[in-house]
Design a protein around this motif. Structure first.
Motif, PDB file in Angstrom:
ATOM      1  N   LEU A 156       0.851  -1.185   0.000  1.00 52.62           N
ATOM      2  CA  LEU A 156       0.000   0.000   0.000  1.00 52.62           C
ATOM      3  C   LEU A 156       0.889   1.236   0.000  1.00 52.62           C
ATOM      4  O   LEU A 156       1.810   1.332   0.806  1.00 52.62           O
ATOM      5  CB  LEU A 156      -0.903  -0.020   1.242  1.00 52.62           C
ATOM      6  N   ILE A 157       0.583   2.165  -0.900  1.00 58.26           N
ATOM      7  CA  ILE A 157       1.301   3.430  -0.940  1.00 58.26           C
ATOM      8  C   ILE A 157       0.298   4.545  -0.679  1.00 58.26           C
ATOM      9  O   ILE A 157      -0.738   4.633  -1.346  1.00 58.26           O
ATOM     10  CB  ILE A 157       2.003   3.651  -2.302  1.00 58.26           C
ATOM     11  N   ILE A 188      -5.276   8.491   4.560  1.00 56.37           N
ATOM     12  CA  ILE A 188      -5.763   7.389   5.396  1.00 56.37           C
ATOM     13  C   ILE A 188      -5.287   6.064   4.807  1.00 56.37           C
ATOM     14  O   ILE A 188      -5.489   5.796   3.618  1.00 56.37           O
ATOM     15  CB  ILE A 188      -7.299   7.393   5.477  1.00 56.37           C
ATOM     16  N   SER A 189      -4.666   5.245   5.635  1.00 55.92           N
ATOM     17  CA  SER A 189      -4.239   3.904   5.221  1.00 55.92           C
ATOM     18  C   SER A 189      -5.262   2.913   5.755  1.00 55.92           C
ATOM     19  O   SER A 189      -5.640   2.972   6.929  1.00 55.92           O
ATOM     20  CB  SER A 189      -2.858   3.577   5.781  1.00 55.92           C
ATOM     21  N   ILE A 190      -5.709   2.010   4.883  1.00 58.80           N
ATOM     22  CA  ILE A 190      -6.705   1.014   5.287  1.00 58.80           C
ATOM     23  C   ILE A 190      -6.213  -0.371   4.906  1.00 58.80           C
ATOM     24  O   ILE A 190      -5.877  -0.623   3.742  1.00 58.80           O
ATOM     25  CB  ILE A 190      -8.069   1.277   4.629  1.00 58.80           C
ATOM     26  N   ILE A 191      -6.158  -1.252   5.896  1.00 60.64           N
ATOM     27  CA  ILE A 191      -5.721  -2.640   5.673  1.00 60.64           C
ATOM     28  C   ILE A 191      -6.830  -3.552   6.176  1.00 60.64           C
ATOM     29  O   ILE A 191      -7.386  -3.316   7.251  1.00 60.64           O
ATOM     30  CB  ILE A 191      -4.413  -2.931   6.426  1.00 60.64           C
ATOM     31  N   GLN A 207     -14.799 -10.024   9.394  1.00 61.57           N
ATOM     32  CA  GLN A 207     -13.764  -9.162   8.833  1.00 61.57           C
ATOM     33  C   GLN A 207     -13.378  -8.090   9.848  1.00 61.57           C
ATOM     34  O   GLN A 207     -14.198  -7.673  10.673  1.00 61.57           O
ATOM     35  CB  GLN A 207     -14.254  -8.489   7.546  1.00 61.57           C
ATOM     36  N   PHE A 208     -12.138  -7.645   9.788  1.00 63.28           N
ATOM     37  CA  PHE A 208     -11.722  -6.524  10.602  1.00 63.28           C
ATOM     38  C   PHE A 208     -10.656  -5.751   9.838  1.00 63.28           C
ATOM     39  O   PHE A 208      -9.989  -6.298   8.956  1.00 63.28           O
ATOM     40  CB  PHE A 208     -11.232  -6.956  11.991  1.00 63.28           C
ATOM     41  N   SER A 209     -10.574  -4.476  10.156  1.00 73.31           N
ATOM     42  CA  SER A 209      -9.663  -3.628   9.390  1.00 73.31           C
ATOM     43  C   SER A 209      -8.947  -2.631  10.303  1.00 73.31           C
ATOM     44  O   SER A 209      -9.430  -2.297  11.379  1.00 73.31           O
ATOM     45  CB  SER A 209     -10.427  -2.888   8.295  1.00 73.31           C
ATOM     46  N   LEU A 210      -7.800  -2.201   9.827  1.00 71.32           N
ATOM     47  CA  LEU A 210      -6.998  -1.186  10.510  1.00 71.32           C
ATOM     48  C   LEU A 210      -7.031   0.078   9.673  1.00 71.32           C
ATOM     49  O   LEU A 210      -6.764   0.037   8.469  1.00 71.32           O
ATOM     50  CB  LEU A 210      -5.549  -1.663  10.681  1.00 71.32           C
ATOM     51  N   HIS A 211      -7.379   1.186  10.316  1.00 70.57           N
ATOM     52  CA  HIS A 211      -7.342   2.488   9.671  1.00 70.57           C
ATOM     53  C   HIS A 211      -6.267   3.328  10.351  1.00 70.57           C
ATOM     54  O   HIS A 211      -6.272   3.453  11.589  1.00 70.57           O
ATOM     55  CB  HIS A 211      -8.678   3.214   9.812  1.00 70.57           C
ATOM     56  N   ILE A 212      -5.372   3.888   9.552  1.00 71.63           N
ATOM     57  CA  ILE A 212      -4.362   4.798  10.072  1.00 71.63           C
ATOM     58  C   ILE A 212      -4.679   6.183   9.525  1.00 71.63           C
ATOM     59  O   ILE A 212      -4.568   6.423   8.308  1.00 71.63           O
ATOM     60  CB  ILE A 212      -2.935   4.375   9.666  1.00 71.63           C
ATOM     61  N   MET A 213      -5.116   7.053  10.402  1.00 70.70           N
ATOM     62  CA  MET A 213      -5.473   8.409  10.004  1.00 70.70           C
ATOM     63  C   MET A 213      -4.215   9.272   9.953  1.00 70.70           C
ATOM     64  O   MET A 213      -3.243   9.019  10.672  1.00 70.70           O
ATOM     65  CB  MET A 213      -6.472   9.005  10.992  1.00 70.70           C
ATOM     66  N   ASP A 214      -4.256  10.316   9.105  1.00 67.07           N
ATOM     67  CA  ASP A 214      -3.140  11.256   9.013  1.00 67.07           C
ATOM     68  C   ASP A 214      -1.812  10.483   8.921  1.00 67.07           C
ATOM     69  O   ASP A 214      -0.887  10.698   9.722  1.00 67.07           O
ATOM     70  CB  ASP A 214      -3.144  12.184  10.234  1.00 67.07           C
ATOM     71  N   SER A 215      -1.713   9.592   7.978  1.00 70.63           N
ATOM     72  CA  SER A 215      -0.532   8.736   7.836  1.00 70.63           C
ATOM     73  C   SER A 215       0.744   9.571   7.688  1.00 70.63           C
ATOM     74  O   SER A 215       0.759  10.600   7.003  1.00 70.63           O
ATOM     75  CB  SER A 215      -0.691   7.814   6.622  1.00 70.63           C
ATOM     76  N   GLN A 216       1.794   9.103   8.344  1.00 70.53           N
ATOM     77  CA  GLN A 216       3.074   9.798   8.355  1.00 70.53           C
ATOM     78  C   GLN A 216       4.168   8.893   7.782  1.00 70.53           C
ATOM     79  O   GLN A 216       4.067   7.666   7.871  1.00 70.53           O
ATOM     80  CB  GLN A 216       3.437  10.204   9.779  1.00 70.53           C
ATOM     81  N   PRO A 217       5.238   9.487   7.246  1.00 71.10           N
ATOM     82  CA  PRO A 217       6.337   8.649   6.723  1.00 71.10           C
ATOM     83  C   PRO A 217       6.872   7.663   7.766  1.00 71.10           C
ATOM     84  O   PRO A 217       7.296   6.561   7.416  1.00 71.10           O
ATOM     85  CB  PRO A 217       7.388   9.687   6.326  1.00 71.10           C
ATOM     86  N   GLY A 218       6.850   8.047   9.027  1.00 68.25           N
ATOM     87  CA  GLY A 218       7.305   7.155  10.103  1.00 68.25           C
ATOM     88  C   GLY A 218       6.412   5.950  10.303  1.00 68.25           C
ATOM     89  O   GLY A 218       6.792   5.003  11.000  1.00 68.25           O
TER      90      GLY A 218
END
Lengths: 115, 112
Positions: free
Chosen positions: B11-12, B18-21, B72-83
């Motif tokens: 994922l890029i 927002i990153s969603i897995i 099903q379950f998912s991870l959301h990363i808000m305001d994704s950062q390079p770190g």
């Protein structure tokens, strides 16, 4: 408070040899599990030790064996090494013997290369 | 039935996005669903976890959404950062000692 510590961090073995990896659990933890993580894959459960006994085992051959000591530390032994055993071996510890949901902490792992 | 299927494989995301897995499981006996973050050369570190009696759990920028009926379950990363660039693993376990079944992992890259 030291976390889960593993040794050695890296090692190279020849096919057919035997290897022993060591793990000290996080302070206060009494349960130790071992996982194998091949490159680019998720960790695969090998077995779990609690009260010095193997409690659960994954789909790994008998070449993989372990031990837990009275101080809760653990060893993973692999005999008759195959090239396919090359992987990152992770030790994980948790606070109680049974019951999911207990936070499981992982060490940094031991990188094993079999040549 | 013991499998946990994870997507996407990679994922890029742009910084601030927002990153969603996503993960799916079959075994209804699973009752604990953690997410782990792993940086190259390091062991997995617990990020956030959820039990099936709640549909959502939020910790800072990280949120787990859980759909029990869909398994099903998912991870959301808000305001994704390079770190945040790392490999993320979902996992599941039954109430028998914490044996974790891991997904295949998602390699996240957050572009500045």
């Amino acid at each position: 408070d030291a976390g889960v510590t593993q040794s050695p961090t890296h090692l190279i073995k020849t096919r057919g040899q035997q290897v022993t990896l060591r793990c000290s659990p996080k302070s206060g933890h009494d349960t130790v599990s071992w996982y194998q993580q091949a490159l680019g894959q998720g960790p695969q459960f090998i077995f779990q030790y609690y009260e010095e006994e193997e409690r659960q085992r994954g789909n790994f051959p008998d070449r993989f064996s372990g031990h837990q000591f009275p101080n809760y530390s653990s060893e993973l032994n692999v005999n008759a090494l195959l090239l396919g055993d090359s992987a990152l071996y992770l030790c994980a510890s948790s606070e109680r013997g049974f019951g999911s949901g207990n936070t499981i902490y992982f060490g940094e792992g031991s990188w094993l290369t079999v040549v | 039935q013991q499998q946990v299927k994870q997507s996407p494989q990679s994922l890029i995301v742009q910084k601030g996005g927002i990153s969603i897995i996503n993960c799916a499981y079959e075994n209804t006996a699973f009752d604990y669903f953690p997410w782990y973050q792993q940086f190259p050369g390091k062991g997995p570190a617990l990020l956030i976890a959820i039990r099936p009696d709640v549909s959502e759990k939020k910790e800072g920028r990280f949120t787990i959404s859980f759909n029990k009926s869909a398994k099903q379950f998912s991870l959301h990363i808000m305001d994704s950062q390079p770190g945040d660039s790392a490999t993320y693993f979902c996992a599941a376990s039954r109430d028998q000692g914490g044996k974790l079944i891991f997904g295949q992992g998602t390699e996240l890259s957050v572009k500045p």
